[in-house]
Design a protein around this motif. Structure first.
Motif, mmCIF file in Angstrom:
data_model
loop_
_atom_site.group_PDB
_atom_site.id
_atom_site.type_symbol
_atom_site.label_atom_id
_atom_site.label_comp_id
_atom_site.label_asym_id
_atom_site.label_seq_id
_atom_site.Cartn_x
_atom_site.Cartn_y
_atom_site.Cartn_z
ATOM 1 N N UNK A 7 2.568 85.210 43.608
ATOM 2 C CA UNK A 7 2.031 86.001 42.496
ATOM 3 C C UNK A 7 2.895 85.912 41.249
ATOM 4 N N UNK A 8 3.716 84.869 41.146
ATOM 5 C CA UNK A 8 4.599 84.739 39.981
ATOM 6 C C UNK A 8 3.788 84.654 38.694
ATOM 7 N N UNK A 9 2.770 83.813 38.683
ATOM 8 C CA UNK A 9 1.968 83.629 37.474
ATOM 9 C C UNK A 9 0.941 84.741 37.293
ATOM 10 N N UNK A 10 0.307 85.149 38.384
ATOM 11 C CA UNK A 10 -0.742 86.169 38.269
ATOM 12 C C UNK A 10 -0.178 87.511 37.814
ATOM 13 N N UNK A 11 1.051 87.834 38.187
ATOM 14 C CA UNK A 11 1.639 89.105 37.745
ATOM 15 C C UNK A 11 1.864 89.109 36.234
ATOM 16 N N UNK A 12 2.271 87.983 35.680
ATOM 17 C CA UNK A 12 2.463 87.883 34.231
ATOM 18 C C UNK A 12 1.120 87.974 33.510
ATOM 19 N N UNK A 13 0.106 87.293 34.043
ATOM 20 C CA UNK A 13 -1.224 87.329 33.427
ATOM 21 C C UNK A 13 -1.792 88.742 33.472
ATOM 22 N N UNK A 14 -1.623 89.434 34.590
ATOM 23 C CA UNK A 14 -2.107 90.813 34.689
ATOM 24 C C UNK A 14 -1.409 91.718 33.678
ATOM 25 N N UNK A 15 -0.108 91.507 33.476
ATOM 26 C CA UNK A 15 0.620 92.322 32.504
ATOM 27 C C UNK A 15 0.092 92.104 31.086
ATOM 28 N N UNK A 16 -0.231 90.853 30.746
ATOM 29 C CA UNK A 16 -0.804 90.557 29.432
ATOM 30 C C UNK A 16 -2.167 91.232 29.276
ATOM 31 N N UNK A 17 -3.023 91.101 30.285
ATOM 32 C CA UNK A 17 -4.366 91.706 30.219
ATOM 33 C C UNK A 17 -4.271 93.219 30.096
ATOM 34 N N UNK A 18 -3.362 93.831 30.841
ATOM 35 C CA UNK A 18 -3.201 95.281 30.766
ATOM 36 C C UNK A 18 -2.724 95.715 29.386
ATOM 37 N N UNK A 19 -1.808 94.962 28.806
ATOM 38 C CA UNK A 19 -1.297 95.305 27.473
ATOM 39 C C UNK A 19 -2.390 95.204 26.419
ATOM 40 N N UNK A 20 -3.189 94.150 26.482
ATOM 41 C CA UNK A 20 -4.260 93.958 25.501
ATOM 42 C C UNK A 20 -5.333 95.026 25.664
ATOM 43 N N UNK A 21 -5.704 95.338 26.897
ATOM 44 C CA UNK A 21 -6.766 96.312 27.134
ATOM 45 C C UNK A 21 -6.361 97.725 26.729
ATOM 46 N N UNK A 22 -5.067 98.034 26.841
ATOM 47 C CA UNK A 22 -4.601 99.373 26.481
ATOM 48 C C UNK A 22 -4.346 99.526 24.984
ATOM 49 N N UNK A 23 -4.285 98.430 24.266
ATOM 50 C CA UNK A 23 -3.951 98.497 22.846
ATOM 51 C C UNK A 23 -5.202 98.682 21.986
ATOM 52 N N UNK A 24 -5.026 99.374 20.889
ATOM 53 C CA UNK A 24 -6.111 99.571 19.923
ATOM 54 C C UNK A 24 -6.009 98.597 18.754
ATOM 55 N N UNK A 25 -5.060 97.683 18.804
ATOM 56 C CA UNK A 25 -4.842 96.738 17.705
ATOM 57 C C UNK A 25 -4.931 95.312 18.209
ATOM 58 N N UNK A 26 -6.020 95.014 18.906
ATOM 59 C CA UNK A 26 -6.187 93.669 19.473
ATOM 60 C C UNK A 26 -6.213 92.608 18.381
ATOM 61 N N UNK A 27 -6.814 92.928 17.250
ATOM 62 C CA UNK A 27 -6.938 91.936 16.183
ATOM 63 C C UNK A 27 -5.585 91.541 15.593
ATOM 64 N N UNK A 28 -4.557 92.355 15.807
ATOM 65 C CA UNK A 28 -3.236 92.061 15.262
ATOM 66 C C UNK A 28 -2.331 91.354 16.262
ATOM 67 N N UNK A 29 -2.859 91.047 17.438
ATOM 68 C CA UNK A 29 -2.044 90.431 18.479
ATOM 69 C C UNK A 29 -2.169 88.913 18.455
ATOM 70 N N UNK A 30 -1.123 88.259 18.903
ATOM 71 C CA UNK A 30 -1.121 86.811 19.076
ATOM 72 C C UNK A 30 -0.416 86.478 20.384
ATOM 73 N N UNK A 31 -0.873 85.413 21.030
ATOM 74 C CA UNK A 31 -0.285 84.987 22.296
ATOM 75 C C UNK A 31 0.296 83.588 22.120
ATOM 76 N N UNK A 32 1.561 83.460 22.466
ATOM 77 C CA UNK A 32 2.261 82.176 22.488
ATOM 78 C C UNK A 32 2.550 81.878 23.953
ATOM 79 N N UNK A 33 1.676 81.116 24.589
ATOM 80 C CA UNK A 33 1.754 80.914 26.032
ATOM 81 C C UNK A 33 2.682 79.755 26.373
#
Length: 207
Positions: free
Chosen positions: A13-39
């Motif tokens: 679950x090394x990769x899936x745990x990181x992906x879940x953390x990103x999804x949780x952060x984006x879903x909880x935030x009210x400023x999605x339009x101001x976010x950027x992802x550098x994968x």
């Protein structure tokens, strides 16, 4: 947001745990339009394309192993350029605890603008040459690169330990399947031998 993942799978679950953390952060935030992802890493890039096509700005994969500091420094330069107008930089990685344990972590870093503003009031050393305006830029590069390097090392150690455990479990499951099939084969072979002996004895008795 900078998720650090691997280019290969079979590491638990090394990769899936990181992906879940990103999804949780984006879903909880009210400023999605101001976010950027550098994968960083192929697995993270593939997982981010479908749910966040508007946020995934840059993706880096096929990073040569073993990792080295100059490679991380080159990535830090791109991150610094992308985050000039950002409020903060968040690195998502796994923190290595032991050979069987790792936990997902979020590491908040300052963008260049906030770092230089905070360094205006710092009195960590006395210097004449070079002046602060010159040295602080170099200190920011060191600050960003060194923290990314720590995240890389932790994530690499977690990946190796998880892959070792996954391969060990796979080998154990394979041996269990092999033993079950071997037992089943031996039962079938013994039944066939017994049947042939019964037929020979029955034929001999008939004569």
């Amino acid at each position: 947001m900078i998720p650090i993942t691997s280019d290969k799978g079979l590491c638990g679950a090394v990769n899936s745990s990181v992906v879940r953390a990103i999804k949780s952060t984006v879903n909880k935030s009210n400023a999605r339009s101001k976010m950027q992802i550098f994968s960083i890493g192929d697995k993270g890039s593939v997982a981010m394309v479908r749910p966040f096509p508007d946020l995934l700005k840059t993706s880096i994969s096929k990073i040569g192993t073993p990792y080295n500091y100059p490679t991380v420094m080159a990535m830090a330069v791109h991150i610094a350029q992308m985050s000039q107008d950002a409020d903060k930089i968040t690195v998502f990685h796994n923190e290595f605890k032991s050979a069987i344990s790792y936990v997902p972590r979020q590491m908040d870093l300052m963008p260049r603008r906030r770092f230089l503003e905070s360094m205006q009031f710092a009195k960590l050393y006395n210097q004449t040459l070079p002046d602060k305006n010159t040295s602080n830029l170099a200190l920011y590069e060191l600050y960003l690169t060194s923290n990314l390097w720590v995240g890389f090392l932790h994530n690499a150690a977690s990946e190796q330990s998880a892959r070792m455990n996954a391969m060990q479990n796979a080998s154990k499951n394979a041996m269990e399947i092999y033993d079950a099939l071997k037992l089943q084969y031996n039962k079938a072979r013994q039944a066939r031998i017994t049947m042939e002996l019964v037929e020979i004895i029955s034929g001999a008795s008939a004569l």
